[in-house]
Design a protein around this motif. Structure first.
Motif, PDB file in Angstrom:
ATOM      1  N   SER A 240       0.795  -1.235   0.000  1.00 16.42           N
ATOM      2  CA  SER A 240       0.000   0.000   0.000  1.00 16.42           C
ATOM      3  C   SER A 240       0.827   1.285   0.000  1.00 16.42           C
ATOM      4  N   SER A 241       2.121   1.191  -0.273  1.00 15.04           N
ATOM      5  CA  SER A 241       2.970   2.384  -0.388  1.00 15.04           C
ATOM      6  C   SER A 241       2.838   2.955  -1.798  1.00 15.04           C
ATOM      7  N   ARG A 242       3.410   4.148  -1.999  1.00 14.67           N
ATOM      8  CA  ARG A 242       3.341   4.766  -3.333  1.00 14.67           C
ATOM      9  C   ARG A 242       4.230   4.049  -4.340  1.00 14.67           C
ATOM     10  N   LYS A 243       5.336   3.509  -3.856  1.00 15.99           N
ATOM     11  CA  LYS A 243       6.278   2.812  -4.721  1.00 15.99           C
ATOM     12  C   LYS A 243       6.509   1.402  -4.196  1.00 15.99           C
ATOM     13  N   SER A 244       7.121   0.557  -5.012  1.00 11.43           N
ATOM     14  CA  SER A 244       7.382  -0.826  -4.611  1.00 11.43           C
ATOM     15  C   SER A 244       8.195  -0.851  -3.320  1.00 11.43           C
ATOM     16  N   LEU A 245       7.952  -1.860  -2.527  1.00 10.21           N
ATOM     17  CA  LEU A 245       8.598  -1.982  -1.222  1.00 10.21           C
ATOM     18  C   LEU A 245       8.803  -3.458  -0.925  1.00 10.21           C
ATOM     19  N   HIS A 246       9.948  -3.810  -0.385  1.00 14.36           N
ATOM     20  CA  HIS A 246      10.279  -5.200  -0.061  1.00 14.36           C
ATOM     21  C   HIS A 246      10.197  -6.101  -1.298  1.00 14.36           C
ATOM     22  N   GLY A 247      10.427  -5.500  -2.465  1.00 17.41           N
ATOM     23  CA  GLY A 247      10.369  -6.277  -3.695  1.00 17.41           C
ATOM     24  C   GLY A 247       8.959  -6.543  -4.175  1.00 17.41           C
ATOM     25  N   ILE A 248       7.983  -5.848  -3.597  1.00 22.21           N
ATOM     26  CA  ILE A 248       6.575  -6.042  -3.949  1.00 22.21           C
ATOM     27  C   ILE A 248       6.079  -4.783  -4.659  1.00 22.21           C
ATOM     28  N   PRO A 249       5.406  -4.917  -5.799  1.00 18.17           N
ATOM     29  CA  PRO A 249       4.901  -3.724  -6.494  1.00 18.17           C
ATOM     30  C   PRO A 249       3.805  -3.044  -5.685  1.00 18.17           C
ATOM     31  N   SER A 250       3.697  -1.729  -5.835  1.00 18.77           N
ATOM     32  CA  SER A 250       2.674  -0.985  -5.116  1.00 18.77           C
ATOM     33  C   SER A 250       1.350  -1.034  -5.865  1.00 18.77           C
ATOM     34  N   LEU A 251       0.275  -0.813  -5.138  1.00 15.42           N
ATOM     35  CA  LEU A 251      -1.041  -0.727  -5.768  1.00 15.42           C
ATOM     36  C   LEU A 251      -1.039   0.348  -6.848  1.00 15.42           C
ATOM     37  N   TYR A 252      -0.420   1.464  -6.512  1.00 17.26           N
ATOM     38  CA  TYR A 252      -0.370   2.601  -7.434  1.00 17.26           C
ATOM     39  C   TYR A 252       0.318   2.205  -8.742  1.00 17.26           C
ATOM     40  N   GLU A 253       1.424   1.477  -8.632  1.00 16.74           N
ATOM     41  CA  GLU A 253       2.161   1.047  -9.823  1.00 16.74           C
ATOM     42  C   GLU A 253       1.371   0.034 -10.646  1.00 16.74           C
ATOM     43  N   LEU A 254       0.440  -0.674  -9.975  1.00 19.30           N
ATOM     44  CA  LEU A 254      -0.361  -1.689 -10.652  1.00 19.30           C
ATOM     45  C   LEU A 254      -1.683  -1.140 -11.178  1.00 19.30           C
ATOM     46  N   GLY A 255      -1.832   0.186 -11.103  1.00 19.95           N
ATOM     47  CA  GLY A 255      -3.007   0.812 -11.694  1.00 19.95           C
ATOM     48  C   GLY A 255      -4.157   1.077 -10.744  1.00 19.95           C
ATOM     49  N   VAL A 256      -3.984   0.755  -9.461  1.00 20.17           N
ATOM     50  CA  VAL A 256      -5.009   1.053  -8.456  1.00 20.17           C
ATOM     51  C   VAL A 256      -4.513   2.255  -7.659  1.00 20.17           C
ATOM     52  N   ASN A 257      -5.032   3.425  -7.965  1.00 15.84           N
ATOM     53  CA  ASN A 257      -4.473   4.669  -7.419  1.00 15.84           C
ATOM     54  C   ASN A 257      -4.838   4.898  -5.955  1.00 15.84           C
ATOM     55  N   THR A 258      -4.277   4.066  -5.120  1.00 18.22           N
ATOM     56  CA  THR A 258      -4.558   4.094  -3.682  1.00 18.22           C
ATOM     57  C   THR A 258      -3.282   3.796  -2.912  1.00 18.22           C
ATOM     58  N   ASP A 259      -3.040   4.546  -1.856  1.00 15.38           N
ATOM     59  CA  ASP A 259      -1.965   4.185  -0.934  1.00 15.38           C
ATOM     60  C   ASP A 259      -2.386   4.600   0.474  1.00 15.38           C
ATOM     61  N   LEU A 260      -1.894   3.880   1.461  1.00 15.52           N
ATOM     62  CA  LEU A 260      -2.315   4.120   2.836  1.00 15.52           C
ATOM     63  C   LEU A 260      -1.251   3.612   3.798  1.00 15.52           C
ATOM     64  N   GLY A 261      -0.896   4.439   4.773  1.00 11.60           N
ATOM     65  CA  GLY A 261       0.087   4.055   5.775  1.00 11.60           C
ATOM     66  C   GLY A 261      -0.589   3.678   7.080  1.00 11.60           C
TER      67      GLY A 261
END
Length: 334
Positions: A240-261
């Motif tokens: 759920s970060s804006r960019k990939s983290l821990h080698g996992i793509p972010s929702l935002y990068e996958l076309g779901v414009n959502t992020d949440l901390g």
């Protein structure tokens, strides 16, 4: 991003929202305790964790307790766990039993704000004292290995076909995991009222629901799923970060414009003196400077997000209003 869009479209409403008047606001404090206002060690510290054993709050509370002891600021730390309803059951118990205790701390965070917005309990964070925000974390969506959802594309396709046929699980009703599931559905322009969400008190319980087949997707902090991901029991679909983290793509990068901390914090009793409140704050601040705490940040992959004093109190009020707005717009129910 859904959250930022909400802030833009509801900015005026957020400013007017009835945010809680947190008990006895903290005065500004330095980043680290100085000799002039050094912490006074406690003989015994009660550290209340309003969540299940092994969960994110439990990990945070025990790491903080260990850091406090490593700094020589508490001879003994007694931990108590009592989960349920996003920490609001534990919050009520803490206020009833420890609200005048100058040697007690309560773990909490964004999850609790969402639970308060959804459950509307009689006891809220207005009855405790904000001490410090400690960490920020991001959620990861996981599915069982070898299951029907090998990637995020498969998940979104299934959600579009029949949202009610996909079972989500995570933390409490109204918490950040629940919010994230609703935000994803909203971004896909689906009827959020058809979202199937099964709340739990810890990542361990969420994994049990996956194994039983009662849920197909689990959402929680990366640290709670890390072992299962590394052992290939779970497949991480997105973070759920804006960019990939821990080698996992972010929702935002996958076309779901959502992020949440998902931030976590510590609170003190509401009915203690300013001197005792300042001492608890200095104890926590000093603990966050120790090697023990820094090692916990690295091990659990938490982001250091230390904030305290009036700054934290003001941010907390805004976040509570934000949680209320999100819960209302997503029609989240307990």
């Amino acid at each position: 991003m859904f959250r930022r869009s909400l802030l833009k479209t509801c900015g005026a409403a957020t400013a007017l929202w009835a945010a809680p008047s947190f008990a006895q606001k903290d005065a500004d404090a330095p980043v680290a305790a100085s000799p002039a206002n050094a912490a006074t060690p406690l003989t015994k510290l009660s550290l209340y964790i309003p969540g299940g054993a092994g969960g994110g709050w439990d990990q945070t509370g025990r790491a903080l307790g260990a850091a406090i002891q490593s700094a020589g600021l508490a001879r003994e730390v007694v931990y108590e766990n009592k989960g349920g309803k996003g920490g609001t059951i534990g919050l009520t118990d803490f206020v009833e039993r420890f609200n005048r205790d100058p040697a007690a701390l309560l773990i909490g965070g964004m999850v609790m704000l969402g639970a308060i917005a959804v459950n509307r309990p009689a006891v809220t964070l207005a009855q405790v004292s904000p001490i410090a925000r400690l960490t920020n974390d991001f959620m990861v969506l996981v599915a069982p290995s070898g299951g029907r959802f090998p990637d995020m594309n498969a998940l979104t396709a299934a959600m579009r076909k029949d949202l009610s046929a996909v079972g989500f699980t995570g933390g409490s009703a109204g918490g950040v995991d629940h919010m994230l599931a609703g935000m994803i559905a909203r971004q896909l322009r689906l009827d959020v009222g058809r979202l199937k969400y099964l709340p739990t008190s810890s990542g361990r319980e969420a994994m049990d629901l996956l194994e039983k087949g009662e849920a197909q997707i689990a959402i929680s902090s990366y640290s709670e799923f890390q072992t299962a991901i590394e052992s290939k029991r779970l497949i991480p679909l997105a973070v759920s970060s804006r960019k990939s983290l821990h080698g996992i793509p972010s929702l935002y990068e996958l076309g779901v414009n959502t992020d949440l901390g998902n931030w976590r914090a510590v609170f003190g009793p509401g009915q203690i003196s300013e001197a005792d409140r300042s001492n608890l704050r200095n104890i926590v601040i000093t603990a966050t400077q120790t090697p023990s705490w820094k090692q916990s940040l690295q091990k659990e992959k938490w982001t250091n997000a230390l904030m305290h004093g009036d700054e934290f109190t003001k941010v907390l009020m805004i976040e509570q209003a934000m949680a209320s707005a999100v819960a209302m717009m997503l029609k989240l129910k307990a």
